[in-house]
Enzyme design. Sequence first.
Site, PDB file in Angstrom:
ATOM      1  N   ARG A 211      40.110  18.969  26.537  1.00 34.32           N
ATOM      2  CA  ARG A 211      39.759  19.933  27.581  1.00 34.32           C
ATOM      3  C   ARG A 211      40.998  20.350  28.369  1.00 34.32           C
ATOM      4  O   ARG A 211      41.160  21.523  28.733  1.00 34.32           O
ATOM      5  CB  ARG A 211      38.705  19.340  28.517  1.00 34.32           C
ATOM      6  CG  ARG A 211      37.305  19.251  27.912  1.00 34.32           C
ATOM      7  CD  ARG A 211      36.266  18.877  28.936  1.00 34.32           C
ATOM      8  NE  ARG A 211      36.243  17.456  29.233  1.00 34.32           N
ATOM      9  CZ  ARG A 211      35.399  16.579  28.699  1.00 34.32           C
ATOM     10  NH1 ARG A 211      34.518  16.987  27.802  1.00 34.32           N
ATOM     11  NH2 ARG A 211      35.426  15.310  29.039  1.00 34.32           N
ATOM     12  N   ASP A 249      24.117  26.612  24.820  1.00 28.21           N
ATOM     13  CA  ASP A 249      23.532  25.381  24.282  1.00 28.21           C
ATOM     14  C   ASP A 249      22.054  25.643  24.043  1.00 28.21           C
ATOM     15  O   ASP A 249      21.418  26.387  24.800  1.00 28.21           O
ATOM     16  CB  ASP A 249      23.714  24.212  25.254  1.00 28.21           C
ATOM     17  CG  ASP A 249      23.559  22.858  24.566  1.00 28.21           C
ATOM     18  OD1 ASP A 249      24.584  22.177  24.373  1.00 28.21           O
ATOM     19  OD2 ASP A 249      22.426  22.494  24.214  1.00 28.21           O
ATOM     20  N   ALA A 276      20.776  29.626  27.131  1.00 30.84           N
ATOM     21  CA  ALA A 276      20.047  28.645  26.325  1.00 30.84           C
ATOM     22  C   ALA A 276      19.627  29.335  25.035  1.00 30.84           C
ATOM     23  O   ALA A 276      18.619  30.038  24.993  1.00 30.84           O
ATOM     24  CB  ALA A 276      18.842  28.112  27.088  1.00 30.84           C
ATOM     25  N   CYS A 336      32.580  15.291  15.269  1.00 31.34           N
ATOM     26  CA  CYS A 336      32.483  13.919  15.775  1.00 31.34           C
ATOM     27  C   CYS A 336      31.726  13.027  14.796  1.00 31.34           C
ATOM     28  O   CYS A 336      31.277  11.935  15.158  1.00 31.34           O
ATOM     29  CB  CYS A 336      31.819  13.892  17.148  1.00 31.34           C
ATOM     30  SG  CYS A 336      30.127  14.529  17.171  1.00 31.34           S
TER      31      CYS A 336
END
Length: 392
Positions: A211, A249, A276, A336
């Site tokens: 970040r 998201d 959203a 990830c």
Amino acid sequence: MNKIILKPGKDRSVFRRHPWIFSGAVSRIEGDLQEGDVVRVYNADMQYLATGHWQIGSIAVRILTFEDETVDAAFWHDRIAAAWQMRQAIGLVDMPENDVFRLIHGEGDNLPGLVVDYYAGVVVVQFHSIGMYRERERIAKALLEVLGDRLTAIYDKSEGTLPYKSAFVPHNGYLYGKAENFIATENGLRFHVDWLEGQKTGFFIDQRENRSLLEKYAAGKQVLNMFCYTGGFSFYAMRGGASLVHSVDVSERAIELAKRNVELNFPGDTRHEAFAEEAFHFLEHARDRYDLIVLDPPAFAKHQNVLGNAIQGYKRLNRKGIEVVRRGGIIFTFSCSQVMTKELFRQTVFTAAANTGRRVRILHQLTQPADHPVNIYHPEGEYLKGLVLYVE
């Protein structure tokens, strides 16, 4: 003490100090083993090798120590103290601009199955093995001993982390103290931490340094933060001088938390807007709108048997990102998934780029920060992979 004896030749990984013993390596068991029991491991010649937690599944033993020692209260105290001392050594403890870090990172801190994140005096604990879960009271006591008055609460968030076939049914809750409406600080930026309902332990600490890097690229840019969760990349981009930041998201709850975090740092700032919406649907209408795009999806593959589908998912996502970013734009893209190696991730992004026909250069290759250490004998611990791309 219960014992496990390995098959001939199956002790090599233990001599290499790998912290896992797989079920196929086990020749026989001596004693009445229950899941989570501490067990001593011997090779076929009855030579002591290690001590660890027994569990049901492909990984039969998670090794706690390669020394012939007792796993008692002093053991937990010493291991947690060592983890704390490492965070002191790398300058994360008592930083005025940062009170958030990972205190214990499983195998990386020689405590396989245990994750502990520190948020300004509160630690959120996740147990990923039955053995660690059964030790939760002694672990909590050791945390209190090591951290002293720096610790105000311990919250156990293990409902979703124990093996699903386990006979244990954990319930999230405080092991010590209590804290509500909590705000922590990372690199001078504040954010709400929701360990009660949020993902993981409440915030993705592992992206702290990435970040910060994005902040340096954000000046004057129109930024899209996909899979934004609590908005971490978004408010770093705003501090970096972005002219516009859009957070996306699929979760309404995540969007509300992202809005709250942006408002906490930049009250009334009209540069930020949150949506959203499903990622690919949003990207269909994003061509030539953004100079900088963040692609930080949840793990597409948690197990090897779904890796093929995950590769296709990463390929599709990165192809779409490279297609829509403006000429001369920058993409921060991540995986990830532990089973997705950095070489495989890079190859997947290469294929995605090749399919677009655009010229793409790698500016940075990213990973997890120092408070998420990788045990040199356990390369699987290098789970976070990232690339910063320049797209012409």
